[in-house]
Structures are given as C-alpha cells and as structure tokens.
Design an enzyme around this catalytic site. Structure first.
Site, PDB file in Angstrom:
ATOM      1  N   CYS A 178      -6.626  -4.332  -2.550  1.00 10.18           N
ATOM      2  CA  CYS A 178      -6.365  -3.738  -1.324  1.00 10.18           C
ATOM      3  C   CYS A 178      -7.343  -2.297  -1.451  1.00 10.18           C
ATOM      4  O   CYS A 178      -6.751  -1.474  -0.922  1.00 10.18           O
ATOM      5  CB  CYS A 178      -4.877  -3.482  -1.424  1.00 10.18           C
ATOM      6  N   GLN A 235      -0.120   5.219  -8.162  1.00 15.41           N
ATOM      7  CA  GLN A 235      -0.381   4.993  -9.352  1.00 15.41           C
ATOM      8  C   GLN A 235      -0.217   6.115 -10.317  1.00 15.41           C
ATOM      9  O   GLN A 235      -0.658   6.185 -11.550  1.00 15.41           O
ATOM     10  CB  GLN A 235      -2.052   4.538  -9.216  1.00 15.41           C
ATOM     11  N   LYS A 263       6.465   0.477  -9.149  1.00 18.03           N
ATOM     12  CA  LYS A 263       5.404   0.764  -9.992  1.00 18.03           C
ATOM     13  C   LYS A 263       5.767   1.727 -11.244  1.00 18.03           C
ATOM     14  O   LYS A 263       4.977   1.736 -12.351  1.00 18.03           O
ATOM     15  CB  LYS A 263       4.048   1.597  -9.295  1.00 18.03           C
ATOM     16  N   HIS A 308      -6.789   3.142  -1.301  1.00 21.50           N
ATOM     17  CA  HIS A 308      -5.910   1.727  -1.019  1.00 21.50           C
ATOM     18  C   HIS A 308      -5.902   1.843   0.279  1.00 21.50           C
ATOM     19  O   HIS A 308      -5.827   2.640   1.125  1.00 21.50           O
ATOM     20  CB  HIS A 308      -4.627   2.125  -1.665  1.00 21.50           C
ATOM     21  N   ASP A 328      -1.190  10.271  -2.155  1.00 17.56           N
ATOM     22  CA  ASP A 328      -0.738   8.799  -2.333  1.00 17.56           C
ATOM     23  C   ASP A 328      -0.547   8.989  -4.261  1.00 17.56           C
ATOM     24  O   ASP A 328      -1.120   8.597  -4.887  1.00 17.56           O
ATOM     25  CB  ASP A 328      -1.896   8.053  -2.102  1.00 17.56           C
TER      26      ASP A 328
HETATM   27  C1  PLP Z   1      -2.995   3.612  -5.082  1.00 24.65           C
HETATM   28  C2  PLP Z   1      -2.089   2.818  -4.084  1.00 24.65           C
HETATM   29  N1  PLP Z   1      -1.512   3.262  -3.021  1.00 24.65           N
HETATM   30  C3  PLP Z   1      -0.589   2.796  -2.275  1.00 24.65           C
HETATM   31  C4  PLP Z   1      -0.029   1.666  -2.780  1.00 24.65           C
HETATM   32  C5  PLP Z   1       0.638   0.854  -1.778  1.00 24.65           C
HETATM   33  O1  PLP Z   1       2.357   0.664  -2.279  1.00 24.65           O
HETATM   34  P1  PLP Z   1       3.312  -0.175  -1.877  1.00 24.65           P
HETATM   35  O2  PLP Z   1       2.743  -1.527  -1.661  1.00 24.65           O
HETATM   36  O3  PLP Z   1       4.281   0.058  -2.871  1.00 24.65           O
HETATM   37  O4  PLP Z   1       3.771   0.533  -0.793  1.00 24.65           O
HETATM   38  C6  PLP Z   1      -0.689   1.055  -3.833  1.00 24.65           C
HETATM   39  C7  PLP Z   1      -0.168  -0.363  -4.289  1.00 24.65           C
HETATM   40  O5  PLP Z   1      -0.795  -1.193  -4.942  1.00 24.65           O
HETATM   41  C8  PLP Z   1      -1.519   1.621  -4.634  1.00 24.65           C
HETATM   42  O6  PLP Z   1      -1.984   1.170  -5.818  1.00 24.65           O
END
Ligand code: PLP
Length: 422
Positions: free
Chosen positions: A379, A218, A241, A138, A215
């Site tokens: 993203c 998900q 999430k 992401h 990270d």
């Molecule tokens: C794999 C992954 N990493 C990071 C993020 C970023 O999360 P946040 O916008 O809640 O900081 C997301 C959000 O969609 C994501 O799917």
C-alpha cells in the site's frame, strides 16, 4: 487480564530484558501449524498476533457485560460504559494526551486520517493552499489528501526521500511556505522501516503555522509515543497493529481543534438534542463517534495497552532493535539480496528484493516453510516507484519473534536463491 496472562506479564516485566519465551506463551496464535510446520509469523506490520489477555477481554465483554454504551441505566450498560471509557483512559495514557476527550475511537488509522481531511481540512482549506506529505506515505496518508485537494482546490506537495529511505529535511524546509496548511507524515514507514524525526518536522511546520497530522500506525507497536512532547495536532493509529483487535483505532486531536471542527458523521450518540429544525451536537469526543462504537474492540485495545505497558516500550524497543540488527546481518549474507530501506533510524521492518525473483514466488516458497511474510507494494506504490521496483518482500518483527525464526527465514531465502539460481 486473566490470572495466567497476568503472571506471565509480571515475570516479563520484572526481567531486565524482554524474556521472549515468556512473551510467546501469551500468544496462542503462535502455536498454529502452517503446512505441517510451526508458524513463523513475520508479517507484524500488516497485523499482529493477539495476547491471551486481549482474547480474554473480548470474551469477557461478550459473555459477561454485552450491552450498549452511554444509553442504559441498567447494570450491564453501566459496566460496558465504564470499561469502554476506561479503555479511552488507557489510550490517553499510551499517548500521554492531556485529556480523555482528545481520544476518538474509530475503525483505524485510515478512518482517523479521513476524519481530519474531511472535518478539519474541508472546512479550512481553499484553492491554492498546500498539503505537504512525504514520498514514503502509505496510501491511507495520500489518498484522503488527494480527495481533499480535489474538493477544495488545494495542492498536494511531496517531500522527497534519499536512497536510504530517509526524509530530506532540507527539501521539507524548502517546501514549507505561508500556503502550507497541513503537513501529514508517517512516524514510521511500513514499507521501509524508517523512523521519521517527527519532533523536528513539527517544529519546522510550526514556524509556518501549519497543522501536523502524524500517521502512527507503525510507530505505536514499537516506540513510546508522547503527543505532548511531539506537539502534533493529530495522531492516528490502529489497534490491530499494537496487539489489539481489528476494527478499532484511535485519532488523537488537540481539544481546541476538535472542539472547533464539525462532525464527520451524523447519527446516534453524537448529539445532545435533535429536532427537525436543529440538532445540537454532543461534546468531544462523542461528537465524532456517531452510532454504536466498537465497544468490544475498544476494551480489547485497552487490554493490549495494559499488556505492552507492563512489558514497557524501553524493553520492547531494545529487544526489537537487536533483532533487527541480527536479521539485517543474516539477510545481507544471501547472494543477490538487496535491502530497500537502510535508514539510520529504523523500526523492525526489512523490505528486500532478490535478484530476478518475483516477491510472490519468494512469499509462496517461504509459506511452504511455515514462514509468513508480506509481498507486494505494501500500500505504498510511490515508494516502490522511488526505488524502481514493482514490489518487495517484507519481513516485519514483533515482540515475540526470535533469532531462531530469523535463522529459519535466512534458510528459506537460501532455498529460494538455490531454486532460482540467483
Ligand atoms: C504506515 C501505515 N499507515 C496507515 C495504515 C493503515 O492502517 P489501517 O488499515 O489499520 O487503517 C497502515 C497499515 O498497514 C500503515 O502501515
């Protein structure tokens, strides 16, 4: 948790398999009508609906104990502090961290990764050191490392993926070397659904003394996560999430690393004493929580953790696995539909393209049926480039989605296929 929510959760947690109808009763947001039709919410990877228990916890904080934390001797402040720190203990339990001081509350995954890049990375990396990420990250696990590399002269390297969207472990191993200082990898891909073999990745990175940031945005809604078992150095996730409120997230870090790292931001609460000449910083985790934190958010996240824990991740994963298999079979029957992301190990996410139909058109037609899906690059623009598509449509499932909803998605897509003559 309210009594009503409690009773439903108890019913659910005693059933051998997840009772999806009972779960659905806990989520008032699922009763919304969209364009006169019952909502079918399949955008859980973007954010999830919230159970009543979370809404109750937020309401209780604001109506019964609204006050600041760590600052007052008055009763409300003591209660709020107790609940805020209680939520930290629940997060520790969720991740199986050793100590509560390894849990930092912040805005979300994005802020967690930025904290590691700026506090750990900026003070330790130098020119020609390497940061290793993967081709399925992401943007929030790409851009902070690019900024760090610009600041330090370090170099960003990218581990490729295969046509199924699986990480090429051999290539990963080849890219590791004595200059690799940090490996940053997603546990589960938001764009492909791939579950990465994080334990193996960490074992390999260890041989080169590289630190590993995971990270977990998900992963936490779908899988049991154990940071001790994984042996990761840092693990970030977002409350919204995992059925919690927006604006609250978590960074787990090993205590010895967090203790040695400089603060990320300065302000109240992160200090022990301040003079104009010198400031002595607070202990971890408070050193990294400058200013008034998102107290209600943390307490709400604690309620969300209670909720998913009562159901249990074994039950959630088994339920979602079956739903994913059902949905994959259903969508494969749509002529011209290609699934992007066919890894053997997948979480409940299906990204797809439909011959010549722009995902925004698909999303709009589905919306007319009350079906919420995500369309775009998610993203993760490099993932789109890797698969040679500008965008995909993504259906992502949670613990309250049903086979009937999958059938409605399939019917909606058939309608799209008819309209566009694919
Ligand atoms: C794999 C992954 N990493 C990071 C993020 C970023 O999360 P946040 O916008 O809640 O900081 C997301 C959000 O969609 C994501 O799917």
């Amino acid at each position: 948790m309210s009594t009503a929510a409690n009773s439903v959760t108890e019913r659910v947690s005693h059933a051998p398999v997840l009772d999806v109808q009972a779960v659905r009763e806990d989520f008032p947001g699922l009763n919304v009508k969209v364009r006169g039709k019952p909502l079918i919410y399949l955008d859980n990877a973007a954010t999830s609906q919230k159970p009543q228990a979370v809404l109750d916890a937020l309401r209780r904080f604001y109506t019964e104990e609204c006050s600041n934390v760590h600052r007052g001797v008055h009763t409300l402040s003591e209660r709020a502090t107790e609940d805020y720190e209680g939520a930290r203990n629940k997060v520790r339990g969720l991740l199986n961290a050793r100590q509560n001081r390894e849990i930092i509350f912040l805005r979300g995954t994005t802020e967690g990764i930025n904290l590691v890049a700026q506090s750990y990375g900026r003070t330790r990396l130098k020119a020609d050191d390497e940061v290793l990420i993967t081709a399925m990250e992401h943007h929030s696990n790409i851009v902070p490392w690019q900024i760090l590399c610009q600041q330090t002269g370090a170099v960003l390297r990218v581990v490729p993926i295969n046509d199924d969207g699986e990480l090429l472990l051999d290539e990963f191993e080849k890219l590791l070397n004595s200059r690799t200082r940090l490996v940053a990898v997603t546990h589960v891909s938001n764009a492909l659904g791939t579950i990465n073999p994080v334990r193996q990745i960490i074992e390999r990175a260890r041989k080169w003394n590289a630190r590993v940031v995971v990270d977990g945005a998900q992963a936490t809604p779908h899988l049991r996560v154990d940071v001790q078992e994984l042996d990761c150095d840092f693990y970030a996730f977002s409350g919204h999430k995992v059925y919690g409120p927006t604006g609250i997230g978590v960074l787990y870090g090993k205590s010895e690393l967090l203790e040695a790292m400089p603060p990320y931001q300065g302000g109240g609460d992160m200090i022990l004493s301040v003079t104009f000449e010198k400031t002595i910083y607070n202990e971890i985790p408070h050193k990294f929580e400058a200013g008034t934190p998102n107290i209600a958010g943390a307490i709400g996240l604690g309620a969300a953790i209670d909720y998913v824990s009562a159901i249990g991740f074994a039950r959630i994963a088994a339920f979602e696995h079956q739903l994913l298999a059902y949905a994959t079979d259903a969508l494969r029957q749509i002529p011209g539909l290609r699934i992007i992301g066919t890894a053997k190990q997948k979480a409940a996410v299906i990204s797809f393209v439909l011959n010549g139909v722009h995902p925004h058109d698909i999303g709009t037609i589905l919306d007319g049926e009350g079906i919420a899906v995500r369309t775009g690059h998610h993203c993760a623009q490099p993932v789109m480039q890797r698969f040679g598509v500008p965008a995909t449509t993504r259906a992502s499932f949670g613990l309250y989605n049903t086979r009937e909803e999958v059938d409605a998605l399939r019917a909606g897509l058939q309608k799209v296929a008819e309209i566009f003559g694919t």
